[in-house]
Motif scaffolding. Structure first.
Motif, short mmCIF file in Angstrom:
data_model
loop_
_atom_site.label_atom_id
_atom_site.label_comp_id
_atom_site.label_asym_id
_atom_site.label_seq_id
_atom_site.Cartn_x
_atom_site.Cartn_y
_atom_site.Cartn_z
N LEU A 126 1.53 43.49 128.10
CA LEU A 126 1.10 44.61 128.93
C LEU A 126 1.25 45.94 128.18
O LEU A 126 0.36 46.79 128.23
CB LEU A 126 1.87 44.64 130.25
CG LEU A 126 1.52 43.52 131.23
CD1 LEU A 126 2.55 43.44 132.35
CD2 LEU A 126 0.11 43.71 131.80
N LEU A 127 2.38 46.12 127.50
CA LEU A 127 2.55 47.34 126.70
C LEU A 127 1.50 47.43 125.60
O LEU A 127 0.99 48.52 125.33
CB LEU A 127 3.96 47.39 126.09
CG LEU A 127 5.08 47.77 127.04
CD1 LEU A 127 6.43 47.65 126.34
CD2 LEU A 127 4.89 49.18 127.60
N ASP A 128 1.17 46.30 124.98
CA ASP A 128 0.12 46.30 123.95
C ASP A 128 -1.19 46.82 124.52
O ASP A 128 -1.91 47.58 123.85
CB ASP A 128 -0.11 44.89 123.41
CG ASP A 128 1.02 44.37 122.53
OD1 ASP A 128 1.88 45.16 122.09
OD2 ASP A 128 1.04 43.14 122.28
N ALA A 129 -1.52 46.43 125.75
CA ALA A 129 -2.78 46.86 126.37
C ALA A 129 -2.80 48.37 126.60
O ALA A 129 -3.79 49.04 126.29
CB ALA A 129 -3.00 46.11 127.68
N VAL A 130 -1.69 48.91 127.11
CA VAL A 130 -1.64 50.36 127.34
C VAL A 130 -1.60 51.10 126.01
O VAL A 130 -2.25 52.14 125.85
CB VAL A 130 -0.43 50.73 128.23
CG1 VAL A 130 -0.29 52.25 128.34
CG2 VAL A 130 -0.57 50.11 129.60
N ARG A 131 -0.89 50.55 125.05
CA ARG A 131 -0.84 51.18 123.72
C ARG A 131 -2.23 51.27 123.11
O ARG A 131 -2.60 52.29 122.53
CB ARG A 131 0.09 50.37 122.82
CG ARG A 131 0.32 50.96 121.46
CD ARG A 131 1.26 50.07 120.67
NE ARG A 131 1.69 50.70 119.45
CZ ARG A 131 2.62 50.22 118.66
NH1 ARG A 131 3.24 49.09 118.97
NH2 ARG A 131 2.96 50.85 117.56
N ALA A 132 -3.03 50.23 123.26
CA ALA A 132 -4.40 50.24 122.72
C ALA A 132 -5.24 51.32 123.40
O ALA A 132 -5.99 52.04 122.72
CB ALA A 132 -5.03 48.86 122.90
N VAL A 133 -5.13 51.45 124.72
CA VAL A 133 -5.86 52.49 125.44
C VAL A 133 -5.40 53.88 124.98
O VAL A 133 -6.21 54.77 124.73
CB VAL A 133 -5.68 52.34 126.97
CG1 VAL A 133 -6.15 53.57 127.72
CG2 VAL A 133 -6.40 51.10 127.46
N ALA A 134 -4.10 54.05 124.87
CA ALA A 134 -3.56 55.35 124.46
C ALA A 134 -4.03 55.72 123.05
O ALA A 134 -4.42 56.87 122.79
CB ALA A 134 -2.03 55.32 124.51
N THR A 135 -4.01 54.76 122.15
CA THR A 135 -4.47 55.01 120.78
C THR A 135 -5.95 55.35 120.77
O THR A 135 -6.38 56.30 120.09
CB THR A 135 -4.19 53.77 119.91
OG1 THR A 135 -2.77 53.53 119.91
CG2 THR A 135 -4.65 53.98 118.48
#
Length: 160
Positions: A85-94
């Motif tokens: 889940l953190l990976d998914a938000v990190r990708a959006v943020a990046t």
């Protein structure tokens, strides 16, 4: 076991609300770093599914050049749901050009503190008695967990 992650969709609202209510006593949470009530179910987020079964939910909000994790819940623990889940938000943020991910947890939440630091978050702030202030907005926040008084907010960030 196959894990999939997708953006929260309108048909997920009942599941999101149920998970938030079971974990946080309702979908309204205190965005602790800002000292305001937020309906986490109304925020953007992701749903993780493991073999078609709900495995976790994360909600977030973009604030300027930062993305704040509002809530994260691994319904099925120990399977990498939280990191996914953190990976998914990190990708959006990046993708959006954010400079950092950040979140607040409480002093009693030692399991989460270990998890976030292993993921790469750095502890950058202690807000003494922050939870005492948050209780003025949401009196149902418990006084203790596992025999540890819940008093302080710990701020963590992950530079992007």
């Amino acid at each position: 076991m196959a894990m999939s992650v997708r953006a929260v969709e309108p048909q997920d609202l009942a599941d999101v609300t149920r998970v938030l209510t079971e974990s946080w006593g309702g979908s309204t949470v205190v965005a602790m770093g800002r000292g305001e009530l937020v309906d986490a179910a109304a925020q953007p987020g992701f749903v993780a599914e493991l073999d078609g079964e709900l495995a976790g939910i994360i909600t977030y909000a973009q604030r300027g050049d930062s993305v704040e994790i509002i809530t994260i819940n691994a319904v099925i623990p120990g399977k990498g749901v939280g990191a996914t889940l953190l990976d998914a938000v990190r990708a959006v943020a990046t993708e959006r050009g954010a400079a950092r991910l950040w979140l607040i947890t409480t002093n009693d939440n030692t399991h989460a503190l270990r998890f976030y630091q292993r993921y790469g978050f750095d502890l950058i702030g202690l807000h003494r008695h922050g939870v005492d202030r948050a209780r003025k907005l949401k009196p149902s926040i418990p006084a203790e967990a596992d025999g540890i008084p819940i008093r302080h907010e710990l701020e963590l960030e992950l530079p992007l």
